[in-house]
Motif scaffolding. Structure first.
Motif, PDB file in Angstrom:
ATOM      1  N   UNK A  89       4.785 -41.492 -13.095  1.00 16.38           N
ATOM      2  CA  UNK A  89       3.529 -40.734 -13.175  1.00 16.38           C
ATOM      3  C   UNK A  89       2.739 -41.018 -11.914  1.00 16.38           C
ATOM      4  N   UNK A  90       2.524 -39.994 -11.124  1.00 15.22           N
ATOM      5  CA  UNK A  90       1.781 -40.130  -9.874  1.00 15.22           C
ATOM      6  C   UNK A  90       0.349 -39.656 -10.069  1.00 15.22           C
ATOM      7  N   UNK A  91      -0.584 -40.443  -9.549  1.00 12.07           N
ATOM      8  CA  UNK A  91      -2.006 -40.118  -9.677  1.00 12.07           C
ATOM      9  C   UNK A  91      -2.566 -39.648  -8.353  1.00 12.07           C
ATOM     10  N   UNK A 115      -8.557 -44.274  -6.003  1.00 13.55           N
ATOM     11  CA  UNK A 115      -9.023 -45.489  -6.675  1.00 13.55           C
ATOM     12  C   UNK A 115      -8.194 -45.751  -7.921  1.00 13.55           C
ATOM     13  N   UNK A 116      -6.921 -45.415  -7.845  1.00 13.08           N
ATOM     14  CA  UNK A 116      -5.984 -45.580  -8.956  1.00 13.08           C
ATOM     15  C   UNK A 116      -6.035 -46.981  -9.531  1.00 13.08           C
ATOM     16  N   UNK A 146      -5.167 -52.585 -15.120  1.00  9.56           N
ATOM     17  CA  UNK A 146      -5.384 -52.037 -13.783  1.00  9.56           C
ATOM     18  C   UNK A 146      -4.614 -52.804 -12.714  1.00  9.56           C
ATOM     19  N   UNK A 147      -4.467 -54.120 -12.910  1.00 16.96           N
ATOM     20  CA  UNK A 147      -3.781 -54.957 -11.925  1.00 16.96           C
ATOM     21  C   UNK A 147      -2.288 -55.083 -12.203  1.00 16.96           C
ATOM     22  N   UNK A 186       3.589 -50.704 -12.569  1.00 17.45           N
ATOM     23  CA  UNK A 186       2.793 -49.854 -11.692  1.00 17.45           C
ATOM     24  C   UNK A 186       2.886 -50.352 -10.264  1.00 17.45           C
ATOM     25  N   UNK A 187       2.689 -49.420  -9.342  1.00 16.63           N
ATOM     26  CA  UNK A 187       2.627 -49.716  -7.923  1.00 16.63           C
ATOM     27  C   UNK A 187       1.324 -49.114  -7.413  1.00 16.63           C
ATOM     28  N   UNK A 188       0.319 -49.937  -7.271  1.00 12.06           N
ATOM     29  CA  UNK A 188      -0.997 -49.418  -6.883  1.00 12.06           C
ATOM     30  C   UNK A 188      -1.009 -48.882  -5.444  1.00 12.06           C
ATOM     31  N   UNK A 189      -0.120 -49.349  -4.620  1.00  8.59           N
ATOM     32  CA  UNK A 189      -0.034 -48.830  -3.251  1.00  8.59           C
ATOM     33  C   UNK A 189       0.488 -47.398  -3.228  1.00  8.59           C
TER      34      UNK A 189
END
Length: 128
Positions: free
Chosen positions: A22-24, A28-29, A53-54, A72-75
Motif C-alpha cells: 500500500x503506497x501513500x 508525512x506518512x 507510525x514507527x 512498513x518502510x517510511x522512506x
C-alpha cells in the motif's frame, strides 16, 4: 488528504504466499499508523493487522497471527502485508487504511473508526 493505493493481490493456491503493498501519497506518512482490513462477499469488513507510525508495534487478528506479517518502510511511504500459509478463508478484498498516531488509535487499532483514509482495495483469492 492521504491517497492510498494497494497492489500485489492476486490468485494463489492454498498454502501459498502473497505480499500486498500500500503506497501513500502523503509525505508525512510516518505520522500515520496503518492498518489492513479485509472483506469477503456478504460479510462485514474485518480487522487483519495494524502497525504503529514507527513500526515498533504491530497487532494481528487471531485468525492470521503467525501467518501474516505487517511491516512498513517510511522512506518509501509504503506498508506491506506478507501473507504466508494462505487458506481458502483468507479470500477477500484487502484494504489498507491510515490513521493519525494518537492514544485513541492505540486503544482502537482494530476498529474502522480509528482510520481516516482508505485505499480502494486489492482482491486476494485463495484456491483450495
Amino acid at each position: 488528504q492521504v491517497l492510498l493505493t494497494e497492489s500485489g493481490g492476486g490468485l494463489v493456491q492454498a498454502g501459498g504466499s502473497l505480499r500486498p503493498s500500500c503506497a501513500a501519497s502523503e509525505q508525512t506518512f510516518s505520522r500515520y499508523a496503518m492498518g489492513w482490513f479485509r472483506q469477503a462477499p456478504g460479510t462485514p469488513r474485518q480487522f487483519v493487522a495494524a502497525i504503529s507510525y514507527s513500526g515498533s508495534r504491530s497487532y494481528y487478528a487471531p485468525s492470521v497471527k503467525g501467518r501474516f506479517t505487517i511491516s512498513r518502510d517510511n522512506a518509501k511511504n509504503t506498508v506491506y502485508l506478507q501473507m504466508n500459509s494462505l487458506k481458502y478463508e483468507d479470500t477477500a478484498v484487502y484494504y489498507c487504511a491510515a490513521g493519525l498516531s494518537t492514544s485513541d488509535w492505540y486503544a482502537n487499532y482494530y476498529s474502522e473508526n480509528a482510520y481516516s483514509y482508505w485505499g480502494q482495495g486489492t482482491q486476494v483469492t485463495v484456491s483450495s
